[in-house]
Design an enzyme around this catalytic site. Sequence first.
Site, PDB file in Angstrom:
ATOM      1  N   ARG A 178       0.835  -1.211   0.000  1.00  0.00           N
ATOM      2  CA  ARG A 178       0.000   0.000   0.000  1.00  0.00           C
ATOM      3  C   ARG A 178       0.862   1.250   0.000  1.00  0.00           C
ATOM      4  O   ARG A 178       0.421   2.309  -0.426  1.00  0.00           O
ATOM      5  CB  ARG A 178      -0.892   0.018   1.246  1.00  0.00           C
ATOM      6  CG  ARG A 178      -1.973  -1.039   1.263  1.00  0.00           C
ATOM      7  CD  ARG A 178      -2.629  -1.129   2.631  1.00  0.00           C
ATOM      8  NE  ARG A 178      -3.182   0.129   3.091  1.00  0.00           N
ATOM      9  CZ  ARG A 178      -4.375   0.608   2.747  1.00  0.00           C
ATOM     10  NH1 ARG A 178      -5.139  -0.069   1.942  1.00  0.00           N
ATOM     11  NH2 ARG A 178      -4.802   1.754   3.218  1.00  0.00           N
ATOM     12  N   ARG A 182       9.653   5.627  -3.456  1.00  0.00           N
ATOM     13  CA  ARG A 182       9.951   6.454  -4.630  1.00  0.00           C
ATOM     14  C   ARG A 182      11.385   6.975  -4.598  1.00  0.00           C
ATOM     15  O   ARG A 182      11.850   7.409  -3.545  1.00  0.00           O
ATOM     16  CB  ARG A 182       9.013   7.669  -4.692  1.00  0.00           C
ATOM     17  CG  ARG A 182       7.560   7.313  -4.791  1.00  0.00           C
ATOM     18  CD  ARG A 182       6.771   8.538  -5.235  1.00  0.00           C
ATOM     19  NE  ARG A 182       5.351   8.317  -5.040  1.00  0.00           N
ATOM     20  CZ  ARG A 182       4.644   8.807  -4.037  1.00  0.00           C
ATOM     21  NH1 ARG A 182       5.232   9.594  -3.129  1.00  0.00           N
ATOM     22  NH2 ARG A 182       3.369   8.550  -3.936  1.00  0.00           N
ATOM     23  N   ARG A 256      -8.867  -5.814  13.546  1.00  0.00           N
ATOM     24  CA  ARG A 256      -8.290  -4.781  14.395  1.00  0.00           C
ATOM     25  C   ARG A 256      -9.234  -3.588  14.442  1.00  0.00           C
ATOM     26  O   ARG A 256      -9.949  -3.294  13.500  1.00  0.00           O
ATOM     27  CB  ARG A 256      -6.922  -4.339  13.871  1.00  0.00           C
ATOM     28  CG  ARG A 256      -5.986  -5.517  13.834  1.00  0.00           C
ATOM     29  CD  ARG A 256      -4.555  -5.194  14.023  1.00  0.00           C
ATOM     30  NE  ARG A 256      -4.254  -4.281  15.109  1.00  0.00           N
ATOM     31  CZ  ARG A 256      -4.277  -4.590  16.400  1.00  0.00           C
ATOM     32  NH1 ARG A 256      -4.637  -5.786  16.800  1.00  0.00           N
ATOM     33  NH2 ARG A 256      -3.948  -3.693  17.296  1.00  0.00           N
ATOM     34  N   ARG A 287      -0.341   7.288  15.473  1.00  0.00           N
ATOM     35  CA  ARG A 287      -0.302   8.551  14.731  1.00  0.00           C
ATOM     36  C   ARG A 287      -1.214   9.573  15.393  1.00  0.00           C
ATOM     37  O   ARG A 287      -2.087   9.224  16.197  1.00  0.00           O
ATOM     38  CB  ARG A 287      -0.687   8.348  13.267  1.00  0.00           C
ATOM     39  CG  ARG A 287      -2.069   7.776  13.066  1.00  0.00           C
ATOM     40  CD  ARG A 287      -2.318   7.453  11.590  1.00  0.00           C
ATOM     41  NE  ARG A 287      -3.654   6.891  11.423  1.00  0.00           N
ATOM     42  CZ  ARG A 287      -4.147   6.437  10.293  1.00  0.00           C
ATOM     43  NH1 ARG A 287      -3.436   6.483   9.188  1.00  0.00           N
ATOM     44  NH2 ARG A 287      -5.366   5.941  10.231  1.00  0.00           N
ATOM     45  N   GLU A 310      -4.140   7.744  17.951  1.00  0.00           N
ATOM     46  CA  GLU A 310      -4.726   6.425  17.666  1.00  0.00           C
ATOM     47  C   GLU A 310      -3.955   5.307  18.356  1.00  0.00           C
ATOM     48  O   GLU A 310      -2.727   5.258  18.287  1.00  0.00           O
ATOM     49  CB  GLU A 310      -4.722   6.167  16.152  1.00  0.00           C
ATOM     50  CG  GLU A 310      -5.714   7.045  15.432  1.00  0.00           C
ATOM     51  CD  GLU A 310      -5.771   6.768  13.948  1.00  0.00           C
ATOM     52  OE1 GLU A 310      -5.624   5.600  13.533  1.00  0.00           O
ATOM     53  OE2 GLU A 310      -5.941   7.750  13.204  1.00  0.00           O
ATOM     54  N   TYR A 358      -9.075  -5.868   2.880  1.00  0.00           N
ATOM     55  CA  TYR A 358      -8.603  -4.533   3.243  1.00  0.00           C
ATOM     56  C   TYR A 358      -8.897  -3.567   2.083  1.00  0.00           C
ATOM     57  O   TYR A 358      -8.075  -3.368   1.196  1.00  0.00           O
ATOM     58  CB  TYR A 358      -7.098  -4.619   3.487  1.00  0.00           C
ATOM     59  CG  TYR A 358      -6.437  -3.484   4.229  1.00  0.00           C
ATOM     60  CD1 TYR A 358      -6.923  -2.184   4.214  1.00  0.00           C
ATOM     61  CD2 TYR A 358      -5.276  -3.724   4.953  1.00  0.00           C
ATOM     62  CE1 TYR A 358      -6.291  -1.184   4.896  1.00  0.00           C
ATOM     63  CE2 TYR A 358      -4.630  -2.718   5.640  1.00  0.00           C
ATOM     64  CZ  TYR A 358      -5.144  -1.456   5.614  1.00  0.00           C
ATOM     65  OH  TYR A 358      -4.494  -0.456   6.286  1.00  0.00           O
ATOM     66  N   ASP A 360      -9.956   0.181   0.551  1.00  0.00           N
ATOM     67  CA  ASP A 360     -10.105   1.619   0.752  1.00  0.00           C
ATOM     68  C   ASP A 360     -11.479   2.045   0.240  1.00  0.00           C
ATOM     69  O   ASP A 360     -12.148   1.295  -0.476  1.00  0.00           O
ATOM     70  CB  ASP A 360      -9.019   2.375  -0.023  1.00  0.00           C
ATOM     71  CG  ASP A 360      -7.663   2.243   0.645  1.00  0.00           C
ATOM     72  OD1 ASP A 360      -7.618   2.014   1.862  1.00  0.00           O
ATOM     73  OD2 ASP A 360      -6.650   2.374  -0.075  1.00  0.00           O
TER      74      ASP A 360
HETATM   75  N1  UDP Z   1       3.249   1.512   7.699  1.00  0.00           N
HETATM   76  C1  UDP Z   1       4.413   1.624   8.401  1.00  0.00           C
HETATM   77  N2  UDP Z   1       4.821   2.867   8.808  1.00  0.00           N
HETATM   78  C2  UDP Z   1       4.094   3.970   8.583  1.00  0.00           C
HETATM   79  C3  UDP Z   1       2.883   3.859   7.852  1.00  0.00           C
HETATM   80  C4  UDP Z   1       2.490   2.599   7.435  1.00  0.00           C
HETATM   81  O1  UDP Z   1       5.067   0.628   8.659  1.00  0.00           O
HETATM   82  O2  UDP Z   1       4.506   5.054   9.027  1.00  0.00           O
HETATM   83  C5  UDP Z   1       2.835   0.161   7.273  1.00  0.00           C
HETATM   84  C6  UDP Z   1       1.977  -0.548   8.314  1.00  0.00           C
HETATM   85  O3  UDP Z   1       2.256  -1.923   8.295  1.00  0.00           O
HETATM   86  C7  UDP Z   1       0.587  -0.271   7.822  1.00  0.00           C
HETATM   87  C8  UDP Z   1       0.761  -0.352   6.324  1.00  0.00           C
HETATM   88  O4  UDP Z   1       2.048   0.232   6.102  1.00  0.00           O
HETATM   89  O5  UDP Z   1      -0.332  -1.229   8.303  1.00  0.00           O
HETATM   90  C9  UDP Z   1      -0.278   0.371   5.520  1.00  0.00           C
HETATM   91  O6  UDP Z   1      -0.346   1.715   5.969  1.00  0.00           O
HETATM   92  P1  UDP Z   1      -1.534   2.651   5.564  1.00  0.00           P
HETATM   93  O7  UDP Z   1      -1.189   4.027   5.901  1.00  0.00           O
HETATM   94  O8  UDP Z   1      -1.921   2.321   4.166  1.00  0.00           O
HETATM   95  O9  UDP Z   1      -2.693   2.147   6.527  1.00  0.00           O
HETATM   96  P2  UDP Z   1      -4.138   2.789   6.758  1.00  0.00           P
HETATM   97  O10 UDP Z   1      -4.015   3.428   8.092  1.00  0.00           O
HETATM   98  O11 UDP Z   1      -4.421   3.724   5.647  1.00  0.00           O
HETATM   99  O12 UDP Z   1      -5.053   1.635   6.747  1.00  0.00           O
END
Ligand code: UDP
Length: 394
Positions: A178, A182, A256, A287, A310, A358, A360
Amino acid sequence: MHTLERADLIVVGAGFYGATIAERAAADGLRVLVVDRRPHAAGNAFSEPDPATGIEVHRYGPHLFHTSSEAVWHYLGRFTAFNDFVYFGRTVHAGQSYSLPVNLSTICQFFGRHMAPDAARALIEGQREVPAGREPANLEEKALSLIGRPLYEAFIRGYTMKQWQTDPRLLPPGVITRLPVRFTFDGRYFSDRFQGQPLDGYPAIFARMLASPLIELRLGIDWLDLRRMAPAAPPVVYTGAIDRYFDYAEGELGWRTTGFDTEVLPTGDFQGTAIVNYADPEVAFTRITEYRHLHPERAHPPDRTIIVREYPRFAGRHDEPFYPIDRPEDRQVLARYRVRAAREQRVWFGGRLGTYTYLDMHQAIALALRDWGTIRARWFGHPAAPNEAAAPTA
Ligand code: UDP
């Protein structure tokens, strides 16, 4: 008002998948009863103004709309206008702030020197750990094969442990894909062509999607209670959790959920951006979202802001499930539920919870637009028109 018996279709769950199905069904002239056990439509995208500050808060965590599907963008555009919010991610590691997803800025800052794309690529190439002769089998292997160990341990491992409370070696590799990696200075979180936040909030979208006189929305009603009283009910599109539908007969799937800790602070800007991730395991939350930043076009109080921390955790039966964990044991349980689901001639399982996928927001909409043609053909005898058969991609 049409009663249960007079409806042509029942949609269980008023999130994006259910609302899209209901909207399409009503557009085809069907009478639709939408039930949701929560007191509001919009599913987990639900938002409302915080009473203290007037700032719109997403009650189930930040929902950032993005899609590359022109079909989905245009479809949703019938129900809302969007602002031009584009999410530039930030993460905090060891007291320093970095751009996320990992991009050239992150790499230069983390390794302490300016690098051109080719130099950064060569550096990461030397750090990547690719399993010999097979595909990466889990999230950790996938991340190591993409960005190598130093970046994985700084930005991914701790956050993932907090997010899932599951060893990254037991999580599916797909979750990490996801996040793009880059070798440019493009710091956008999502690469999608269309991005923005709905100008008057998420609930307004659902009010418009469900506005047809052919749609009746009943809130605070649990279909699993109602169905006992309605053995001869019309066909059902069910978007609740698939394990709950079958009363957990095959065991519980791993889900979860997230605990939220909300605070109003006496400042006009707490963190300078909408979302800051905290990568380190020592910080208990994953976060912080400062909601005012999702709508820079709005007038917000200059001296007050609202932030939400969160705390992800395992979902019990009485929690709102957010994310399917999708461990190997979950997939075994899911396979058994899918066998049961296939036997339900009058029920279609859809959406994130109904399919244990999962998704979006944009993917839920795309799937609902596609599935409606199949559902309609199955129960109402209209095959999809040729221009609808080309389903939008998620
Ligand atoms: N992830 C991570 N560090 C970050 C953000 C995301 O390791 O700072 C990993 C983590 O395993 C997460 C996955 O990337 O479950 C997908 O993140 P995303 O932001 O897509 O999750 P969302 O909160 O949008 O479901």
